[in-house]
Write a protein that holds these residues in place. Structure first.
Motif, PDB file in Angstrom:
ATOM      1  N   THR A   2       0.706  -1.079   0.015  1.00 42.61           N
ATOM      2  CA  THR A   2      -0.092  -0.264  -0.055  1.00 42.61           C
ATOM      3  C   THR A   2       0.897   1.368   0.089  1.00 42.61           C
ATOM      4  OG1 THR A   2       0.114  -0.152   2.502  1.00 42.61           O
ATOM      5  CG2 THR A   2      -1.893  -1.208   1.345  1.00 42.61           C
ATOM      6  N   GLN A   3       1.929   1.343   0.769  1.00 44.47           N
ATOM      7  CA  GLN A   3       2.857   2.492   0.722  1.00 44.47           C
ATOM      8  C   GLN A   3       3.720   2.378  -0.386  1.00 44.47           C
ATOM      9  OE1 GLN A   3       1.476   4.350   2.671  1.00 44.47           O
ATOM     10  NE2 GLN A   3       2.030   3.952   4.930  1.00 44.47           N
ATOM     11  N   GLU A   4       4.169   1.484  -1.057  1.00 43.57           N
ATOM     12  CA  GLU A   4       5.177   1.483  -1.913  1.00 43.57           C
ATOM     13  C   GLU A   4       4.734   0.945  -3.418  1.00 43.57           C
ATOM     14  OE1 GLU A   4       8.107   2.998  -1.302  1.00 43.57           O
ATOM     15  OE2 GLU A   4       7.857   2.813   0.882  1.00 43.57           O
ATOM     16  N   ALA A   5       4.158  -0.014  -3.630  1.00 45.86           N
ATOM     17  CA  ALA A   5       3.719  -0.544  -5.053  1.00 45.86           C
ATOM     18  C   ALA A   5       2.549   0.440  -5.387  1.00 45.86           C
ATOM     19  CB  ALA A   5       3.428  -1.940  -4.735  1.00 45.86           C
ATOM     20  N   SER A   6       1.797   0.656  -4.551  1.00 46.43           N
ATOM     21  CA  SER A   6       0.554   1.399  -5.161  1.00 46.43           C
ATOM     22  C   SER A   6       0.864   2.852  -5.565  1.00 46.43           C
ATOM     23  CB  SER A   6      -0.718   1.216  -4.073  1.00 46.43           C
ATOM     24  OG  SER A   6      -0.157   2.123  -2.887  1.00 46.43           O
ATOM     25  N   ARG A   7       2.010   3.272  -5.090  1.00 51.12           N
ATOM     26  CA  ARG A   7       2.217   4.877  -5.054  1.00 51.12           C
ATOM     27  C   ARG A   7       3.276   5.220  -5.807  1.00 51.12           C
ATOM     28  NH1 ARG A   7       1.126   6.655   1.267  1.00 51.12           N
ATOM     29  NH2 ARG A   7      -0.759   5.509   1.414  1.00 51.12           N
TER      30      ARG A   7
END
Length: 339
Positions: A97-102
């Motif tokens: 949620t904090q890395e891949a999605s952003r």
């Protein structure tokens, strides 16, 4: 295109094999997915065919699996990783949620994250509270992630190929109750079999099911059922048992969501019931009900109904009572028709 009889496990394996053969950037890894072929055998034979650099085992570290995959994806590879059970994804939730999605947003489009995370989801194996959860709503809430759930082998392969080819991270949730079948939605306990009976016809070679496109599994004029995964078969069984002319929509893709198909159906029927296996409160069904109310309010003849799992920790001994079966879905259908 020729077709083959496959279970969902075989369809997933075939989809991975097709993409690994077609694209050398596709890498498969996770706990026990290499030599052992995965606990559900979805990756059986891939290491032997494609080599230990293309399909390999990892330490028991979900955060490490996803973190490494994010780096590979940003570098230009197309990793497809397996989280052994969806319940095990929580240590990796920060990475997801904090890395891949952003990555796309944070880099102003300079980097993308073509990452696929496969996870067996839901109950059906008496695995208790740590092997049976349905956490799809935790992913659909996160901007930048796409989430799909197949209900049959053909879609399992087609959605997986589409996910691997997508430039952004995709969560692929695979219902365990549909892995080996047969499963007709009526007699659930008797329908479970681990002997590998084929579930359906799957096209050979490369094809994809576009993300964001629902499928109408049964056309009807009295009521719309919105569902996905295992519950598609339960909904069809409930409709048959109740004798209601219901339209059953298999969402297939939760994010992106096929609002056009949903709205057209509800405006036609005037009634809607949402069904899923996950717990009721804050489940994805709440989002579906809100969307229907916002866009179809003046066409509705009854409140939108919801059928879901209990709001309790996943019960081990009472697993088959926890599942919303045809009886509970049928009750919601009758209430909607009588409202």
């Amino acid at each position: 295109m020729a077709v083959m009889q496959m279970s969902m496990v075989e369809a997933v394996r075939n989809g991975l094999d097709v993409m690994m053969t077609r694209d050398p950037r596709v890498i498969v890894f996770g706990e026990d997915v290499g030599y052992f072929g995965g606990v559900f055998r979805c990756t059986q034979g891939l290491q032997q065919k494609h080599g230990k650099l293309r399909c390999f085992d990892t330490p028991i570290s979900e955060s490490g699996i996803v973190g490494a995959a994010i780096g590979m994806a940003a570098y230009g590879l197309r990793p497809c990783v397996e989280i052994q059970f969806a319940d095990y994804m929580y240590p990796a939730y920060d990475q997801i949620t904090q890395e891949a999605s952003r990555i796309r947003y944070r880099s102003n489009g300079d980097f993308t994250c073509p990452l696929v995370i496969r996870m067996p989801t839901g109950g059906g194996i008496f695995g208790g509270e740590t092997h049976s959860q349905s956490p799809e709503a935790l992913f659909t809430h996160v901007s930048g992630l796409k989430t799909v759930i197949p209900s049959n082998p053909q879609d399992a392969k087609g959605l997986l190929i589409a996910a691997i080819e997508d430039p952004d991270p995709v969560i692929v949730l695979e219902p365990k109750r549909l892995y080996h079948g047969p499963f007709d939605g009526h007699h659930e306990r008797e329908a479970m079999s681990w002997k590998g009976h084929p579930l359906g016809e799957v096209p050979e070679g490369h094809y994809h099911v576009p993300l964001g496109h629902a499928a109408i599994r049964r056309e009807g004029g009295d009521l719309t059922i919105l569902t996905y995964g295992t519950m598609v078969h339960v909904a069809l069984a409930a409709v048959e048992e109740q004798g209601i002319d219901a339209e059953v929509i298999d969402l297939r893709s939760l994010i992106p969501l096929d609002l056009e198909t949903i709205e057209a159906s509800v405006r036609k029927t005037g009634r809607c019931v949402v069904a899923h296996e996950a717990t009721l409160t804050s489940g994805f069904g709440a989002e579906l009900a809100a969307r229907v109310q916002e866009t179809c309010f003046y066409h509705l003849e009854a409140p939108v109904g919801r059928v879901a799992g209990w709001d309790v920790p996943y019960p081990h001994a009472q697993e088959w009572f926890y599942f919303p079966g045809p009886e509970r879905v049928g009750r919601a259908l009758r209430e909607a028709m009588e409202a």
